[in-house]
Write an enzyme that holds these catalytic residues in place. Structure first.
Site, PDB file in Angstrom:
ATOM      1  N   ALA A  19       0.812  -1.218   0.000  1.00  0.00           N
ATOM      2  CA  ALA A  19       0.000   0.000   0.000  1.00  0.00           C
ATOM      3  C   ALA A  19       0.848   1.273   0.000  1.00  0.00           C
ATOM      4  O   ALA A  19       0.302   2.372  -0.103  1.00  0.00           O
ATOM      5  CB  ALA A  19      -0.939  -0.001   1.207  1.00  0.00           C
ATOM      6  N   GLU A 174      10.280   3.699  18.045  1.00  0.00           N
ATOM      7  CA  GLU A 174      10.237   2.706  16.971  1.00  0.00           C
ATOM      8  C   GLU A 174      10.876   1.379  17.384  1.00  0.00           C
ATOM      9  O   GLU A 174      11.177   0.537  16.539  1.00  0.00           O
ATOM     10  CB  GLU A 174      10.931   3.265  15.733  1.00  0.00           C
ATOM     11  CG  GLU A 174      10.280   4.533  15.195  1.00  0.00           C
ATOM     12  CD  GLU A 174       9.053   4.277  14.338  1.00  0.00           C
ATOM     13  OE1 GLU A 174       9.078   3.346  13.520  1.00  0.00           O
ATOM     14  OE2 GLU A 174       8.067   5.031  14.477  1.00  0.00           O
ATOM     15  N   HIS A 250      15.323   4.246   9.844  1.00  0.00           N
ATOM     16  CA  HIS A 250      15.689   3.684  11.142  1.00  0.00           C
ATOM     17  C   HIS A 250      17.206   3.499  11.199  1.00  0.00           C
ATOM     18  O   HIS A 250      17.859   3.333  10.160  1.00  0.00           O
ATOM     19  CB  HIS A 250      15.043   2.312  11.372  1.00  0.00           C
ATOM     20  CG  HIS A 250      13.568   2.354  11.606  1.00  0.00           C
ATOM     21  ND1 HIS A 250      12.692   1.422  11.058  1.00  0.00           N
ATOM     22  CD2 HIS A 250      12.800   3.199  12.327  1.00  0.00           C
ATOM     23  CE1 HIS A 250      11.468   1.702  11.443  1.00  0.00           C
ATOM     24  NE2 HIS A 250      11.505   2.774  12.204  1.00  0.00           N
ATOM     25  N   CYS A 369      14.882  -6.245  10.020  1.00  0.00           N
ATOM     26  CA  CYS A 369      13.542  -5.754  10.341  1.00  0.00           C
ATOM     27  C   CYS A 369      12.642  -6.876  10.834  1.00  0.00           C
ATOM     28  O   CYS A 369      11.742  -6.657  11.640  1.00  0.00           O
ATOM     29  CB  CYS A 369      12.906  -5.102   9.115  1.00  0.00           C
ATOM     30  SG  CYS A 369      13.512  -3.459   8.721  1.00  0.00           S
TER      31      CYS A 369
END
Length: 446
Positions: A19, A174, A250, A369
């Site tokens: 998306a 995060e 990040h 990740c």
């Protein structure tokens, strides 16, 4: 038994789709509206977990979030039956519907920050779920993330679970994507490095100009306080604002660490020499290996494209380490040349293993990740929910589960399909039984 660092990878959820929700994440934006392959994505993730398990490493599984999140859609004013809610959102607010369908919880480096018992004053492992306030589609994760972590690490004798920080950008957190721990041995006291992108309460402090800084100093300091970390064992470092503006959203896209190794790009930090000196000083007699990748060897563009620093560094024995890298590192000439040279330089990193996580990479997340690192003593390892531990049998069972429930492809129009919702909820209800998680999802409590 030895102290271990256990990797808990996020299972890719049944609604994995492209998306393009993450502004500042180049790969996510580049592949927006593309055709995703949920079944292939989940199997790639499972094979990655099995690969690390086969290396003799402790490997676990974290369940995905329940998507679509109807509770959020209801809070935003959509009403009626489930099918009516989806139809209304698809027609009037497709971006919101896409956010509520996001499978981004697969990237469990953002799930939480973890401090092992060797670092905490009460001798227990501490977890703080990340609030992920910078992106709407991720900001709806923390409560269920907490449920998943509590079901995975349930023994209160060994594990402590904090609530996520206040849901405000001043405390944007995060998780482990901006946190690295250094130590001589996983069971020994270490130094925890918190990397932040801005100081929220000081508007004059350095900050990126193009893309948002997702992690604040104030959030990092709050997590350190919650975990009871001592000031002589913590380092707070400012990420270079210029590299954030080049797509390094990040810290784990520009540096990665393991035990006494920090592998980083020369542009990673705002004040590199100070950061390295502070880490070494607080590590005391333990010698740090600081492996700097110069821009002349690997550009920021190639580092982001290949996710060279979103690799995992794992210990394969008492002294030697391996890099677990995506195939994109192999296919990027400058990065491949650098890695070929790296394993000859006499550092603890002795080998590179390439894995295929293309479905995750196209949505903006590499091997690092996909995992949350948890350092554990033998007793703590034994206290982890055994059904969440990877094994030959678990690998086979989860692949069978994926084959049963996952679609081969998803396109944007599928998000309005009530059958996709029903398929997703049925899959996750069965998964909670496979992993012995109890009723962790809102739809199970209705």
């Amino acid at each position: 038994m030895q102290n271990v660092e256990m990797n808990f990878d996020g299972l890719v959820g049944p609604t994995h789709n492209y998306a393009g929700l993450s502004y500042g994440n180049v790969a996510s934006f580049s592949n927006a509206k593309g055709v995703s392959q949920p079944k292939a994505a989940a199997k790639q993730g499972l094979l990655k977990m099995k690969t690390l398990h086969d290396l003799g490493l402790a490997q676990g599984v974290l369940a995905p979030q329940a998507r679509p999140d109807l509770s959020v859609l209801k809070r935003l004013g959509f009403s009626g039956s489930d099918a009516q809610i989806l139809n209304q959102a698809a027609k009037s607010a497709p971006a919101i519907l896409a956010a509520c369908y996001s499978a981004s919880s697969m990237w469990t480096a953002n799930a939480a920050t973890v401090s092992p018992s060797a670092d905490t004053p009460d001798g227990r492992v501490h977890f703080t779920p990340a609030n992920l306030t910078n992106k709407f589609h991720r900001s709806i994760e923390p409560v269920v993330t907490g449920n998943i972590l509590r079901a995975t690490f349930a023994d209160q004798q060994h594990f402590v679970h904090h609530n996520h920080l206040p849901e405000n950008d001043h405390f944007g957190d995060e998780g482990a994507a901006n946190h690295t721990r250094f130590c001589a041995d996983y069971g020994q006291s270490g130094v925890e490095l918190f990397v932040y992108g801005k100081t929220a309460f000081d508007i004059s402090a350095p900050a990126p100009k193009k893309f948002p800084a997702r992690q604040t100093l104030e959030a990092s300091q709050a997590v350190a306080r919650l975990h009871g970390l001592s000031t002589d064992k913590t380092v707070f470092a400012l990420q270079n604002p210029d590299v954030i503006d080049q797509g390094v959203f990040h810290n784990d896209v520009i540096s990665v660490g393991n035990r006494n190794v920090l592998f980083y790009h020369e542009q990673a930090f705002a004040n590199t020499e100070h950061v390295l000196n502070e880490i070494q000083s607080k590590m005391g007699a333990t010698h740090m290996h600081f492996i700097c990748v110069p821009t002349a060897a690997v550009s920021i563009l190639d580092a982001v494209k290949s996710y060279l620093f979103n690799t995992q560094i794992v210990s394969i024995n008492a002294t030697d380490m391996a890099i677990i890298a995506p195939m994109e590192c192999h296919d990027t000439p400058a990065v491949k040349r650098y890695l070929d040279q790296l394993i000859t330089l006499g550092t603890p990193i002795k080998e590179v293993r390439y894995i295929d996580v293309k479905q995750s990479m196209q949505n903006g997340g590499g091997p690092a990740c996909l995992r949350l690192r948890v350092a554990l003593t033998p007793l703590e390892l034994a206290a982890v929910n055994p059904e969440t531990k990877m094994s030959e049998a678990k690998f086979a069972r989860l692949n069978t589960w994926v084959d049963k429930h996952y679609r081969d492809e998803i396109v944007a129009a599928d998000l309005a399909d009530i059958y996709l919702l029903n398929e997703s909820y049925a899959a996750l209800d069965e998964l909670t039984q496979i992993l012995n998680l109890g009723s962790i999802y809102p739809f199970q409590q209705v």
